[in-house]
Design a protein around this motif. Structure first.
Motif, PDB file in Angstrom:
ATOM      1  N   ASN A 309       0.819  -1.210   0.000  1.00  0.00           N
ATOM      2  CA  ASN A 309       0.000   0.000   0.000  1.00  0.00           C
ATOM      3  C   ASN A 309       0.856   1.264   0.000  1.00  0.00           C
ATOM      4  O   ASN A 309       0.638   2.170  -0.800  1.00  0.00           O
ATOM      5  CB  ASN A 309      -0.929  -0.004   1.216  1.00  0.00           C
ATOM      6  CG  ASN A 309      -1.942   1.119   1.171  1.00  0.00           C
ATOM      7  OD1 ASN A 309      -2.846   1.109   0.351  1.00  0.00           O
ATOM      8  ND2 ASN A 309      -1.794   2.100   2.042  1.00  0.00           N
ATOM      9  N   LEU A 339      -9.443   0.348  -0.761  1.00  0.00           N
ATOM     10  CA  LEU A 339     -10.439   0.305  -1.830  1.00  0.00           C
ATOM     11  C   LEU A 339     -11.725  -0.203  -1.183  1.00  0.00           C
ATOM     12  O   LEU A 339     -12.176  -1.315  -1.398  1.00  0.00           O
ATOM     13  CB  LEU A 339      -9.988  -0.612  -2.965  1.00  0.00           C
ATOM     14  CG  LEU A 339     -10.896  -0.664  -4.202  1.00  0.00           C
ATOM     15  CD1 LEU A 339     -11.085   0.718  -4.808  1.00  0.00           C
ATOM     16  CD2 LEU A 339     -10.355  -1.634  -5.241  1.00  0.00           C
ATOM     17  N   GLU A 344     -15.113  -5.829  -3.703  1.00  0.00           N
ATOM     18  CA  GLU A 344     -13.654  -5.879  -3.805  1.00  0.00           C
ATOM     19  C   GLU A 344     -13.064  -6.491  -2.541  1.00  0.00           C
ATOM     20  O   GLU A 344     -13.640  -6.377  -1.457  1.00  0.00           O
ATOM     21  CB  GLU A 344     -13.063  -4.485  -4.010  1.00  0.00           C
ATOM     22  CG  GLU A 344     -13.455  -3.806  -5.317  1.00  0.00           C
ATOM     23  CD  GLU A 344     -12.822  -4.448  -6.542  1.00  0.00           C
ATOM     24  OE1 GLU A 344     -11.870  -5.243  -6.379  1.00  0.00           O
ATOM     25  OE2 GLU A 344     -13.285  -4.158  -7.663  1.00  0.00           O
ATOM     26  N   TYR A 483       0.555   0.600  -9.615  1.00  0.00           N
ATOM     27  CA  TYR A 483      -0.235   0.030 -10.711  1.00  0.00           C
ATOM     28  C   TYR A 483      -0.057  -1.479 -10.763  1.00  0.00           C
ATOM     29  O   TYR A 483      -1.019  -2.233 -10.911  1.00  0.00           O
ATOM     30  CB  TYR A 483       0.195   0.666 -12.034  1.00  0.00           C
ATOM     31  CG  TYR A 483      -0.489   0.085 -13.248  1.00  0.00           C
ATOM     32  CD1 TYR A 483      -1.847   0.297 -13.471  1.00  0.00           C
ATOM     33  CD2 TYR A 483       0.215  -0.700 -14.159  1.00  0.00           C
ATOM     34  CE1 TYR A 483      -2.480  -0.256 -14.584  1.00  0.00           C
ATOM     35  CE2 TYR A 483      -0.407  -1.246 -15.270  1.00  0.00           C
ATOM     36  CZ  TYR A 483      -1.754  -1.022 -15.473  1.00  0.00           C
ATOM     37  OH  TYR A 483      -2.375  -1.569 -16.567  1.00  0.00           O
ATOM     38  N   LEU A 486      -2.019  -3.572  -8.141  1.00  0.00           N
ATOM     39  CA  LEU A 486      -3.467  -3.739  -8.310  1.00  0.00           C
ATOM     40  C   LEU A 486      -3.815  -5.180  -8.654  1.00  0.00           C
ATOM     41  O   LEU A 486      -4.973  -5.590  -8.519  1.00  0.00           O
ATOM     42  CB  LEU A 486      -3.983  -2.795  -9.406  1.00  0.00           C
ATOM     43  CG  LEU A 486      -3.963  -1.293  -9.071  1.00  0.00           C
ATOM     44  CD1 LEU A 486      -4.417  -0.486 -10.279  1.00  0.00           C
ATOM     45  CD2 LEU A 486      -4.839  -0.992  -7.867  1.00  0.00           C
ATOM     46  N   PHE A 489      -5.875  -7.191  -6.104  1.00  0.00           N
ATOM     47  CA  PHE A 489      -7.338  -7.162  -6.066  1.00  0.00           C
ATOM     48  C   PHE A 489      -7.932  -8.182  -7.031  1.00  0.00           C
ATOM     49  O   PHE A 489      -8.942  -8.818  -6.737  1.00  0.00           O
ATOM     50  CB  PHE A 489      -7.842  -5.753  -6.376  1.00  0.00           C
ATOM     51  CG  PHE A 489      -7.495  -4.755  -5.318  1.00  0.00           C
ATOM     52  CD1 PHE A 489      -8.203  -4.702  -4.131  1.00  0.00           C
ATOM     53  CD2 PHE A 489      -6.447  -3.872  -5.495  1.00  0.00           C
ATOM     54  CE1 PHE A 489      -7.874  -3.785  -3.138  1.00  0.00           C
ATOM     55  CE2 PHE A 489      -6.107  -2.954  -4.511  1.00  0.00           C
ATOM     56  CZ  PHE A 489      -6.820  -2.908  -3.327  1.00  0.00           C
ATOM     57  N   ASN A 567      -0.281  -5.619 -15.445  1.00  0.00           N
ATOM     58  CA  ASN A 567      -1.529  -5.730 -14.706  1.00  0.00           C
ATOM     59  C   ASN A 567      -2.482  -6.658 -15.452  1.00  0.00           C
ATOM     60  O   ASN A 567      -2.644  -6.541 -16.670  1.00  0.00           O
ATOM     61  CB  ASN A 567      -2.148  -4.335 -14.541  1.00  0.00           C
ATOM     62  CG  ASN A 567      -3.326  -4.337 -13.600  1.00  0.00           C
ATOM     63  OD1 ASN A 567      -4.442  -4.529 -14.023  1.00  0.00           O
ATOM     64  ND2 ASN A 567      -3.052  -4.144 -12.316  1.00  0.00           N
TER      65      ASN A 567
END
Length: 652
Positions: A309, A339, A344, A483, A486, A489, A567
């Motif tokens: 984070n 988030l 999520e 980025y 991510l 998630f 990603n």
């Protein structure tokens, strides 16, 4: 005369002058149980679920006690400055440390009395914030953070005097607690400092010009390079640098959207590594003090290691691997990632399996907003800066059903992963409803009823490995890393559980159980890592390596390089995992947790759900205490929108 002597003795005892008269202490520790670290109090396994509030009101303590929660946290503050200098938030409590030898423990006593008065079974972890009072900064400017304009701000984290003075003050708090009538209720100290109590540098401290830092950096370099100036010069590619002239890189340079090359940026790497290790050395120092003062009978814990984070290396959260080697830290914690929307995952901010791999208990800070959540200005306007703590992240969902669902999602992750946490009722009243309290009660009851079971049949077949120091090479101060991360998630929606480790643990893991290993955020592979990849490929394991240029996808007979692909979507990842032979429980793209005989699913979309199990199992609805299947390999059910279901799945 006899009355006078008795009064004198009473005062003498109350101020705790004679430490040998400390009352009996409760013994709390962390031990391995069923494959994960677990909390023990007085040699008995204890549910690792607690309640915490910044404002600490008796009615909410009473509600928790009635719900079966008897473990509490509350804050205390040595100094008279708020926890967040950027927002300007005021004090939650009166400061304890009035002068070098003058202390006021009344705020601690008030909080303790609130809890114990409504819960005689209370066990308490006290969070003590170590940032200094203003008077200390005024008396010790040479040990404070030195601003570019010549002014001073709080502490220099590399100051030995700050550590020594603050350590003495911390021990005064510990000794007062040991001598108090509340001693039997205390089970630990959560050691806190820095931004929002989480051991990251306040914004001004990221530009500290105190000469102490330069001296400490040079000493650190001498240790790292074993006093060999030739090694320093080779690493830095500078034939003129010495241990007497080396300086840190400028942390105020403008960000650039590019990657630095390790061989060409060793000064940058060393600067950031030192910057983070200063924080860890401070944590170790204070935790060791507490451990020794309590004869190892109290827990110590901290917030630290937010590499998933906090991706800006200037904040100092990139030395978790070093902290994990410390014997004086029992547990670690972070809030869930922010988030904070339905549908999520809200994962920890760290590679949580690494924390547990090193025998540390993980305690999630579940600061879960609900439809009862109020703004700080409504509960404590006197400490709330205008316009602060009002953004969307401080608001909860609009309805009770979604609120219950989000709390069950938190609970399901804790149970399936085998860790604990506290429900963080920040301003108070967030959980003050029977339906929300029931989630809290049942989570604790499930742990007590079913135990925490190591279930190899439900073990993860995917291993994600991250490099906490990768951000050192990110000239954008973490934008590129953020980025890439991510992907975490998306991982929660693949229908496949995964383990999450630090790169530094890679060679201490049992890799035999994984079918896919993902090195996520590793800039350059070492020769040993290359050998490991070859070994894994020979055993049929699929390996992913995501670096600055993109992702390599290695399987037994192929090497696919996807340039600029950093990603992935959950569908792309699920396809990769399926081809690697990973069992997929859920194809629906829902948030999914499985492990330790628990299965939890959280969805945005209403409809029919189908779960494929890799084994025959008995399936129980633990909420309603109903056996759904006595033996099955599939689970079919309907779900409402924005809902969470949790099942007990016991392999036969």
């Amino acid at each position: 005369m006899r009355i006078l002597l008795l009064l004198s003795l009473s005062v003498f005892l109350s101020i705790g002058i004679n430490d040998t008269w400390a009352r009996p202490q409760t013994h709390a520790d962390v031990r391995m149980h069923e494959g994960v670290p677990a909390l023990y109090i007085n040699d008995t396994l204890y549910p690792p679920f607690a309640y915490m509030s910044y404002l600490g009101e008796v009615p909410y303590y009473r509600s928790m006690a009635e719900s079966g929660i008897h473990l509490y946290c509350f804050p205390a503050y040595l100094g008279d400055q708020g926890i967040n200098c950027e927002s300007g938030i005021g004090l939650f409590r009166e400061p304890i440390w009035k002068d070098y030898n003058r202390f006021d423990f009344s705020s601690m006593q008030q909080d303790l009395e609130k809890i114990v008065s409504v819960d005689p079974q209370a066990r308490i972890i006290m969070r003590i914030y170590l940032d200094p009072p203003k008077w200390w900064v005024e008396k010790n400017p040479e040990d404070a953070c030195l601003m570019p304009d010549g002014t001073h701000f709080r502490q220099c984290f590399a100051s030995e005097k700050w550590k020594k003075d603050t350590g003495k003050a911390l021990l005064k708090c510990v000794k007062w607690l040991q001598n108090s009538s509340y001693a039997e209720h205390i089970v630990g100290i959560h050691v806190a400092a820095g931004g929002t109590e989480e051991w990251y540098y306040h914004l001004p401290q990221r530009n500290d010009r105190n000469p102490i830092l330069v001296t400490a950096f040079r000493s650190w370099l001498k240790d790292k390079y074993a006093g060999q100036v030739s090694e320093l010069q080779r690493a830095w590619r500078d034939s003129l640098v010495t241990f007497e002239t080396a300086t840190m890189v400028d942390m105020n340079r403008a960000p650039e959207n590019r990657w630095l090359k390790p061989a060409e940026a060793r000064q940058t790497f060393d600067t950031y590594q030192f910057h983070s290790e200063v924080m860890v050395d401070d944590i170790i120092y204070f935790c060791q003090l507490v451990k020794k003062a309590t004869s190892d009978r109290w827990l110590t814990g901290v917030f630290y290691g937010y590499h998933n984070n906090i991706v800006d290396p200037r904040m100092g959260h990139c030395a978790c691997a070093k902290l994990l080697e410390c014997e004086y830290v029992d547990y670690m914690s972070s809030p869930n990632r922010y988030l904070r929307v339905a549908g999520e995952d809200w994962p920890p901010m760290v590679a949580v399996q690494s924390i547990m791999h090193h025998g540390k208990l993980w305690l999630a800070e579940n600061d879960t907003r609900t439809c009862l959540t109020t703004l700080l200005k409504d509960k404590a306007p006197e400490i709330t800066p205008p316009g602060q703590y009002e953004a969307e992240v401080w608001h909860g969902p609009q309805d009770m059903e979604t609120s219950v669902s989000l709390m069950w999602k938190n609970a399901g992750r804790m149970l399936a992963q085998g860790y604990g946490g506290w429900w963080f009722d920040m301003w108070g009243g967030w959980y003050d409803d029977p339906r929300l309290l029931e989630v809290i009660r049942q989570t604790k009851d499930f742990y007590a009823k079913y135990g925490s079971v190591e279930s190899k049949a439900m073990g993860a077949e995917v291993c994600v490995v991250v490099d906490e120091q990768y951000c050192f090479m990110d000239a954008s101060y973490g934008a590129q890393i953020g980025y890439m991360l991510l992907n975490i998630f998306a991982m929660a929606k693949t229908g496949a559980p995964y383990d999450h480790y630090l790169r530094t643990d890679l060679f201490s893991l049992d890799m035999e159980k994984y079918k896919t290993v993902w090195l996520m955020g590793v800039q350059e592979l070492t020769d040993r890592e290359k050998d490991l990849i070859h070994s894994l490929l020979e055993k049929g394991v699929t390996v992913m390596w995501t670096g600055p240029e993109g992702t390599h996808l290695y399987s037994e007979n192929s090497d696919i390089f996807e340039k600029d692909v950093l990603n992935y979507s959950e569908d792309q990842l699920r396809s990769i995992f399926e081809k690697a032979g990973v069992h997929i429980y859920d194809q629906g793209g829902d948030v999914f947790y499985v492990g330790r005989d628990w299965l939890c699913i959280h969805t945005l979309q209403a409809g029919e759900k189908h779960i494929d199990l890799p084994f025959e199992a008995r399936v129980i609805d633990p909420v309603n205490e109903e056996i759904l299947y006595r033996s099955t390999r599939t689970i079919d059910f309907d779900m409402e929108a924005n809902s969470t279901l949790i099942f007990r799945v016991e392999p036969l």
